[in-house]
Design an enzyme around this catalytic site. Structure first.
Site, PDB file in Angstrom:
ATOM      1  N   GLU A 163       0.850  -1.193   0.000  1.00 44.70           N
ATOM      2  CA  GLU A 163       0.000   0.000   0.000  1.00 44.70           C
ATOM      3  C   GLU A 163       0.885   1.241   0.000  1.00 44.70           C
ATOM      4  OE1 GLU A 163      -4.146  -1.098   2.301  1.00 44.70           O
ATOM      5  OE2 GLU A 163      -2.563  -0.128   3.445  1.00 44.70           O
ATOM      6  N   CYS A 164       0.657   2.133  -0.943  1.00 48.27           N
ATOM      7  CA  CYS A 164       1.326   3.429  -0.999  1.00 48.27           C
ATOM      8  C   CYS A 164       2.847   3.256  -0.931  1.00 48.27           C
ATOM      9  CB  CYS A 164       0.796   4.361   0.086  1.00 48.27           C
ATOM     10  SG  CYS A 164       1.176   6.115  -0.209  1.00 48.27           S
ATOM     11  N   GLY A 165       3.482   3.570   0.196  1.00 50.02           N
ATOM     12  CA  GLY A 165       4.922   3.387   0.306  1.00 50.02           C
ATOM     13  C   GLY A 165       5.339   1.951   0.063  1.00 50.02           C
TER      14      GLY A 165
END
Length: 436
Positions: free
Chosen positions: A327-329
């Site tokens: 997720e994201c990073g």
């Protein structure tokens, strides 16, 4: 029975978090059990709440969650003496289009739970106008009740007197007035506050904030203003399916953005979670059946992640036979490369073709509704997921098969579709709940 209050403000940056932490710690020092919640999708503040109260805090979100889920989450406050829900942005700020049970505004939670609002107002650069702002917020939505006001960053006793008189004239109680006090400002970085777990002195900082608030705020009056509250049993519980039975979860300063209620939902469904630290060059548990890389600050640690050969090799080996999701990073680390703020390009794990740059900064912020075009851990193709995206990284390349059709809160299709390649999947949004 508990007593409930919402801490809100006309805007961001006024002092909601500091006041919430200070009240929670001050009441805890008095022997009260205090439970906090965070209204909205901010995933940093709950850790500060936990540091102040000694009790886990979770997010409640009217755009992403139905009423039953919110009631289930807040029912953990049943045994508390006082329950505080910290708002996000301004009291009525949300998105334009209604979600599951509201627009994501703090006012939705206040009205749904019947908790009165303590308004934090910063009257810098004004005096009697602060009362006009408070009156407007009081009268804007009939179902939301204003308990009173705490003034923050008042310039002088004369300044305080002008604002107090104006508020008194329109019948709005003032619980206290805080003069400027830079020593209790919480440190910030590009995604908000520096996380609680990164601040060795966080306990002392909260204690100082509590001492300061005790000197300037009538805690007994605030407590009397709270609504007596007895939660009803929720018809259903947490609405998040675990991605597997045994979950290897990346967890350190680079991978720390995961909603507490999501982890609770996984455990409640019987999943086991083992954590590992990529920054310590640890690989995921070989006995796990799925690996999950949450968001965080990989852009601040890109060189160290790139040099962590055991982590990168272990993750690649894991992904040969079992699913890995970021997720994201975490999604960025699953990619081919990440360019940091200084323009240095670092090779990542290469499980996906995604390449991102933090040197080309542009804010991406908002709720997301994703319809999965392909399966991801815990969810089949066609599933609809609600989440939130907040990052400054720019996509340089996103060549793999799109994972989902992703819309923002207005219904517009966005470019951050997520990716899928083999056993690896990733998204820029953080999962909050499944769309029923």
């Amino acid at each position: 029975m508990s007593a409930g209050l919402v801490i809100s403000a006309p805007a961001s940056g006024v002092g909601k978090t500091t006041l919430t932490l200070a009240l929670a710690r001050a009441w805890r020092h008095r022997g009260l059990n205090v439970q906090c919640f965070k209204s909205g999708p901010d995933y940093i503040d709950p850790a500060f709440h936990a540091a102040a109260t000694g009790r886990a805090s979770v997010n409640v979100d009217s755009w992403a969650m139905d009423r039953a889920t919110i009631e289930h989450l807040v029912s953990r406050g049943t045994d508390a003496d006082i329950v505080l829900a910290e708002g996000s942005m301004g009291l009525f700020d949300g998105v334009a289009a209604r979600g599951v049970s509201g627009t994501g505004a703090t006012a939705d939670i206040a009205e749904m739970l019947g908790w009165p609002v303590v308004l934090v107002i910063d009257p810098s650069g004004q005096a009697q106008t602060a009362a006009a702002i408070a009156a407007g917020l009081r009268d804007y939505r009939p179902g939301v009740r204003l308990a009173g006001v705490v003034l923050n960053r008042v310039a002088s006793l004369r300044h305080e007197d002008l604002v107090r008189r104006a508020l008194h004239d329109i019948g709005i109680p003032v619980f206290g007035a805080l003069p400027r006090h830079a020593e209790i400002s919480l440190p910030k970085r590009h995604l908000g506050l520096v996380q609680a777990e990164e601040q060795a002195e966080i306990g002392k900082l909260i204690d100082e904030a509590a001492r300061f608030v005790v000197e300037h705020v009538d805690l007994d009056a605030v407590l009397r203003a709270a609504a007596v509250w007895s939660p009803q049993a929720a018809a259903n519980g947490l609405n998040v399916t675990p991605p597997g039975q045994r979950i290897a979860l990346a967890r350190d300063a680079a991978f720390s953005f995961v909603y507490p209620h999501v982890l609770e939902a996984w455990r409640a469904a019987g999943a086991e979670i083992s954590t590992f630290s990529p920054l310590a060059d640890e690989a995921p548990d070989a006995s796990a059946d799925v690996c999950w890389l949450p968001g965080g600050y990989p852009e601040l640690h890109a060189g160290k992640i790139a040099a962590s050969a055991h982590f990168c090799g272990g993750l690649r080996a894991f992904a040969e036979t079992r699913p890995v999701h970021g997720e994201c990073g975490g999604y960025m680390v699953l990619g081919t490369a990440l360019t940091d703020a200084d323009g240095v390009r670092h090779g990542m794990t290469g499980l996906l073709g995604l390449e991102t740059s933090f040197a080309k900064r542009r804010m991406h912020l908002g709720y997301r509704l994703a319809a999965l075009a392909a399966p991801m851990p815990g969810h089949q193709a066609g599933a609809r997921l609600r989440g939130h995206e907040f990052h400054y990284s720019t996509i340089v390349a996103q060549p793999d098969t799109p994972l989902a059709v992703v819309h923002d809160a207005t219904g517009a299709v966005i470019a951050e579709t997520g990716s899928r390649r083999g056993q690896a999947t990733g998204t820029f949004f953080h999962l909050i709940a499944e769309d029923r």
